[in-house]
Write a protein that holds these residues in place. Structure first.
Motif, PDB file in Angstrom:
ATOM      1  N   TRP A 237      -6.384   8.122   5.053  1.00  0.00           N
ATOM      2  CA  TRP A 237      -6.628   9.110   6.111  1.00  0.00           C
ATOM      3  C   TRP A 237      -5.494  10.109   6.264  1.00  0.00           C
ATOM      4  N   GLU A 238      -4.308   9.705   5.867  1.00  0.00           N
ATOM      5  CA  GLU A 238      -3.159  10.619   5.981  1.00  0.00           C
ATOM      6  C   GLU A 238      -2.245  10.413   4.785  1.00  0.00           C
ATOM      7  N   ALA A 239      -1.300  11.352   4.626  1.00  0.00           N
ATOM      8  CA  ALA A 239      -0.461  11.330   3.425  1.00  0.00           C
ATOM      9  C   ALA A 239       0.264   9.999   3.265  1.00  0.00           C
ATOM     10  N   ALA A 240       0.719   9.429   4.387  1.00  0.00           N
ATOM     11  CA  ALA A 240       1.465   8.170   4.299  1.00  0.00           C
ATOM     12  C   ALA A 240       0.600   7.055   3.714  1.00  0.00           C
ATOM     13  N   ASP A 241      -0.730   7.142   3.913  1.00  0.00           N
ATOM     14  CA  ASP A 241      -1.622   6.114   3.349  1.00  0.00           C
ATOM     15  C   ASP A 241      -1.579   6.117   1.817  1.00  0.00           C
ATOM     16  N   ILE A 242      -1.367   7.286   1.235  1.00  0.00           N
ATOM     17  CA  ILE A 242      -1.296   7.377  -0.230  1.00  0.00           C
ATOM     18  C   ILE A 242      -0.105   6.553  -0.726  1.00  0.00           C
ATOM     19  N   ILE A 243       1.007   6.751  -0.065  1.00  0.00           N
ATOM     20  CA  ILE A 243       2.221   6.026  -0.467  1.00  0.00           C
ATOM     21  C   ILE A 243       2.056   4.531  -0.175  1.00  0.00           C
TER      22      ILE A 243
ATOM     23  N   ALA B  73       2.141   1.418  -2.864  1.00  0.00           N
ATOM     24  CA  ALA B  73       3.173   0.386  -2.729  1.00  0.00           C
ATOM     25  C   ALA B  73       2.538  -0.997  -2.572  1.00  0.00           C
ATOM     26  N   TYR B  74       1.455  -1.048  -1.799  1.00  0.00           N
ATOM     27  CA  TYR B  74       0.846  -2.348  -1.502  1.00  0.00           C
ATOM     28  C   TYR B  74       0.037  -2.898  -2.676  1.00  0.00           C
ATOM     29  N   THR B  75      -0.716  -2.024  -3.339  1.00  0.00           N
ATOM     30  CA  THR B  75      -1.650  -2.510  -4.370  1.00  0.00           C
ATOM     31  C   THR B  75      -1.081  -2.402  -5.781  1.00  0.00           C
ATOM     32  N   GLY B  76      -0.081  -1.558  -5.963  1.00  0.00           N
ATOM     33  CA  GLY B  76       0.430  -1.334  -7.318  1.00  0.00           C
ATOM     34  C   GLY B  76      -0.445  -0.404  -8.145  1.00  0.00           C
ATOM     35  N   CYS B  77      -1.404   0.264  -7.490  1.00  0.00           N
ATOM     36  CA  CYS B  77      -2.284   1.167  -8.248  1.00  0.00           C
ATOM     37  C   CYS B  77      -1.476   2.378  -8.746  1.00  0.00           C
ATOM     38  N   SER B  78      -2.020   3.038  -9.775  1.00  0.00           N
ATOM     39  CA  SER B  78      -1.308   4.174 -10.377  1.00  0.00           C
ATOM     40  C   SER B  78      -1.385   5.422  -9.518  1.00  0.00           C
TER      41      SER B  78
END
Ligand SMILES: Cc1cc2nc3c(=O)[nH]c(=O)nc-3n(C[C@H](O)[C@H](O)[C@H](O)COP(=O)(O)O)c2cc1C
Length: 429
Positions: free
Chosen positions: A308-314, A318-323
């Motif tokens: 929902w917001e830019a911080a969610d991308i980070i 960080a949480y899932t290890g996705c690329s």
């Protein structure tokens, strides 16, 4: 940024992109996103049959409208065209048609897809018709109300003081207006994305979208057919839900399909961490996405859901290890999310848009939308209606958001639109 992605699509230089969003992510929305730092976009899902039918009368077929999926000129790259369907051969030829963009006649593509049984015209509305199409509102979940502006018709607009607003949109929309680009890349897609995620019901008992997750052998046949049909230089990617439902059998199906996709050379996958059965209800399970990323390391995985917001991308990375992360509802009326994500990744604060920036985007999005729509449908009317669903999202950034939202919902002419901008967006508050 995962170097395996940039090796294939060099301009894809940041770990996020704008998702396919049926009813929203047309060339205008994509260009606005790119101006704000979005490095890569995907079109909304387009049915294979729609693509193969082609021609007049079929350009507003049941899923998306072809023009929403046309590359928007030089400013709209790199771009993935997303396809969805039921028959491997149809999917494969539809993908080829998207990549080749007018190299052959419609009839040739149909012959390639159906052989001697090629129908002169495929009854898109009848066979896989409106009832089965992706209703954009179906995907809206809790945001549905916000965008559910009545689609009453409006007076034609005379935006830009009577000038043909589309003409003023600049060369970046040449590809949209002319149906072909001003350079080699403008009229084409760099990547083909196969949709195995859409939750809309089966049509005539044939699977498509996320329903393929119940039939892994069929899903794999589709992935193979598309990969084999396209030149090796064209990257193929796949969008999936994390499973059809929460049974172990469906989790196993997902694993089988994504592993097969990676084995046959799919460049990356985007995983929406909700099930098909969930549609948009309940959370995207980032914990399960993390497990998927751990299990499937052969190629990059992008995550989707509840960004929902830019911080969610980070946070998701960080949480899932996705690329990287696919930004969907979080970028409707919020192109600044991309700039903010770039800032956060560079260690800078994520700044909210100023009123002047909001005004500029509202003005530009309208202008680009008019340029997109005027060639294909009743541009002014369509733009006026279409912009409301964006504008009420944009209003959320304004200090008087409720009032601004109410004013936008009432807009039905260009003058009224301009009036809202002049009243609420003239100066910083
Ligand atoms: C209105 C709407 C239309 C969508 N259309 C598509 C589409 O055409 N193709 C696709 O891959 N995903 C589509 N999606 C799914 C999104 O790309 C994304 O996976 C989903 O919204 C979850 O992300 P979010 O919770 O951050 O919005 C759509 C979602 C919505 C809400």
């Amino acid at each position: 940024m995962d170097p395996r992605v940039t090796a294939l699509v060099p301009a894809f230089d940041a770990p996020f992109f704008q998702a396919g969003l049926a009813g929203y992510s047309d060339a205008a929305m994509r260009i606005i996103a790119r101006r704000h730092g979005c490095p890569y976009c995907v079109t909304e899902a387009l049915l294979d049959r729609t693509l193969l039918a082609g021609g007049r009368g079929f350009d507003k077929a049941d899923l998306g409208e072809l023009h929403d999926n046309v590359p928007g000129g030089e400013a709209d790259h790199p771009l993935a065209g997303q396809i969805m369907g039921s028959e491997p051969r149809e999917m494969a030829v539809a993908a080829l048609k998207m990549i080749e963009q007018k190299k052959r006649s419609d009839k040739e593509y149909r012959l390639l897809a159906y052989g001697d049984a090629a129908p002169a015209m495929i009854p898109v509305r009848g066979a896989a018709g409106a009832a089965g199409g992706l209703d954009a509102t179906e995907g809206l979940g809790d945001t549905g109300d916000a965008c559910g502006v009545a689609e009453e018709s409006c007076d034609p607009l005379d935006y830009e003081d009577g000038a043909a607003a589309g003409e003023g949109a600049g060369s970046e929309l040449d590809g949209v207006r002319d149906g072909a680009g001003g350079d080699d890349t403008a009229g084409r897609f760099e990547v083909i994305d196969v949709n195995l995620a859409c939750p809309v019901k089966k049509i005539a008992s044939k699977a498509r979208g996320g329903h393929w997750l119940t039939e892994p052998a069929g899903a794999i046949r589709i992935l193979e057919a598309v990969r084999e049909m396209l030149p090796a230089s064209v990257p193929c990617t796949v969008k999936l839900r994390r499973a059809f439902d929460d049974t172990p059998e469906m989790a196993a199906n997902f694993d089988r399909i994504i592993a097969a996709a990676f084995d046959m050379g799919y460049a990356w996958a985007t995983v929406h961490a909700r099930t098909v059965m969930q549609k948009y209800v309940g959370p995207s399970r980032w914990d399960l996405l993390r497990d998927i990323v751990k299990r499937h390391t052969k190629r990059p995985i992008f995550g989707s859901g509840d960004v929902w917001e830019a911080a969610d991308i980070i946070r998701m990375m960080a949480y899932t290890g996705c690329s990287g992360v696919s930004v969907a509802r979080g970028c409707i009326g919020n192109p600044w999310i991309f700039r903010q994500a770039r800032d956060l990744l560079a260690g800078r604060p994520a700044l909210a848009p100023t009123i002047a920036e909001q005004r500029e985007v509202l003005h530009e999005h309208f202008r680009l939308s008019l340029a997109v729509t005027r060639r294909f449908r009743h541009g002014e009317e369509a733009t006026s209606r279409m912009m409301r669903k964006f504008a009420i999202r944009f209003a959320a950034h304004h200090p008087q958001s409720d009032e601004v939202r109410r004013r936008f919902i009432a807009v039905s002419t260009a003058d009224a639109w301009r009036n809202v901008l002049d009243t609420y967006y003239a100066k910083e508050t």
